[in-house]
Design an enzyme around this catalytic site. Structure first.
Site, PDB file in Angstrom:
ATOM      1  N   HIS A  71     100.755  -5.807  32.819  1.00  9.68           N
ATOM      2  CA  HIS A  71     102.077  -5.398  32.929  1.00  9.68           C
ATOM      3  C   HIS A  71     102.820  -4.774  31.635  1.00  9.68           C
ATOM      4  CE1 HIS A  71     105.914  -6.238  35.725  1.00  9.68           C
ATOM      5  NE2 HIS A  71     106.034  -5.299  34.982  1.00  9.68           N
TER       6      HIS A  71
ATOM      7  N   ARG B  38     105.280  -2.604  41.414  1.00 11.97           N
ATOM      8  CA  ARG B  38     105.006  -4.129  41.623  1.00 11.97           C
ATOM      9  C   ARG B  38     103.834  -4.364  42.245  1.00 11.97           C
ATOM     10  NH1 ARG B  38     108.255  -4.348  38.051  1.00 11.97           N
ATOM     11  NH2 ARG B  38     110.608  -5.131  37.871  1.00 11.97           N
TER      12      ARG B  38
HETATM   13  C1  OXD Z   1     110.841  -3.779  34.632  1.00  7.64           C
HETATM   14  C2  OXD Z   1     109.493  -4.159  34.479  1.00  7.64           C
HETATM   15  O1  OXD Z   1     111.315  -3.832  35.526  1.00  7.64           O
HETATM   16  O2  OXD Z   1     109.253  -4.399  33.334  1.00  7.64           O
HETATM   17  O3  OXD Z   1     111.413  -3.284  33.791  1.00  7.64           O
HETATM   18  O4  OXD Z   1     108.865  -4.382  35.222  1.00  7.64           O
END
Ligand code: OXD
Length: 309
Positions: free
Chosen positions: A272, A224
């Site tokens: 992402h 994250r």
């Molecule tokens: C998840 C993401 O947590 O895509 O699946 O970040």
């Protein structure tokens, strides 16, 4: 009995199709177009608007649409009594491994150096290093981290891992807890962050941590954006403590167009995309949990509300 899907930033059509394919008898509705709020028993969410789950008086279970659940626990109004489940999927783990492997090989075979040379039309060869003398340190040895650790080790890298609780993976030396973090970092040439985001891990990738790595280490963050103190990364790169960083997650997504990461020569930015949930692959486990909930049976992949993962 109805399943509601709530997300503002995902295309939900493939999710509805996949759930119906997995079980044609399901009543699947999409927020905010649900017919009767009282019929909703199961919510499938990705970054739902805060407080919205309180609108469903008969809700019995909340499921993340992905592996992470931090977006659910970010909601201060998440009904505390509800079980929370997440996605655990071999395909997600494989996609994540492929991304990590690509980033690792890019640094390991010094493509970053060759790119810089190319920009200056320079022809210098660098002898490859040995895999067994390159240590990949994985922070977070859960389903995704553990899978990648095993595969990278089978490829021939020296792989070590760090986590809060003791984990056992063949040929992967495991370090545990705050007291062993320093030792773990001191050995790590390529650091991969796959930690869950909690109050304890937020901001963990900071200058103090980078300074404990051998000089010239690399960072790959696929967890994250909030794990990383962004200014500290720029400092560590500019000071030569880190040689490069491959980032797939950011504090603000999409990454703002004027963000310094876009133009930084030692940073690779991806949107992402390291591992994206495939609705077809995960619909059966969501349906299974829905049926388990109906029968009052233990749920699959339930997370600890206390620990936040
Ligand atoms: C998840 C993401 O947590 O895509 O699946 O970040």
């Amino acid at each position: 009995m109805t399943i509601i899907i709530i997300s503002r930033d995902k295309d939900l059509k493939p999710w509805v199709v996949a759930l119906k394919e997995a079980d044609s008898s399901l009543d699947v509705q999409v927020w905010p177009h649900e017919k009767q709020k009282a019929d909703i028993k199961f919510a499938l969410c990705w970054k739902h608007p805060e407080g919205v789950l309180q609108d469903y008086p008969n809700l019995q279970c909340v499921s993340s649409m992905g592996a992470g659940v931090d977006h659910l626990f970010n909601d201060a109004f998440l009904p505390k009594h509800l079980p929370v489940v997440r996605i655990v999927d071999p395909l997600l783990a494989q996609y994540m491994f492929e991304y990590i492997c690509t980033a690792v090989m890019y640094y390991f075979r010094e493509f970053d150096v060759y790119q810089t040379q190319q920009a200056q039309s320079q022809w210098y060869q660098h002898s490859p290093k040995s895999m067994s003398q390159t240590t990949i340190g994985i922070m977070g040895l859960g389903k995704l981290g553990g899978y990648s650790a095993e595969k990278l080790s089978k490829m021939g890298f020296n792989v070590i891992g760090w986590s809060r609780s003791q984990k056992s993976i063949a040929n992967v030396k495991a370090y545990v807890g705050d007291t062993q973090l320093g030792q773990f970092l001191a050995h790590t040439n390529i650091l991969i962050c796959l930690l869950p985001l909690t109050d304890r891990t937020s901001g963990i990738l900071n200058l103090q941590l980078f300074n404990q790595l051998p000089q010239g280490a690399y960072l790959v963050n696929v967890a994250r954006g909030e794990h990383l103190v962004e200014e500290d990364l720029i400092t560590a790169l500019n000071q030569g403590q880190l040689r490069g960083a491959c980032l797939d997650v950011f504090q603000q997504e999409p990454l703002p167009i004027d963000h310094p990461f876009w133009m930084h020569k030692q940073i690779i930015v991806t949107p992402h995309c390291s591992s994206i949930t495939d609705p077809r692959s995960v619909a059966p486990q969501i349906v299974q949990n829905y049926r388990r909930m109906q029968r009052g049976e233990p749920l699959l992949n339930q997370v600890s509300v206390l620990q936040g993962y």
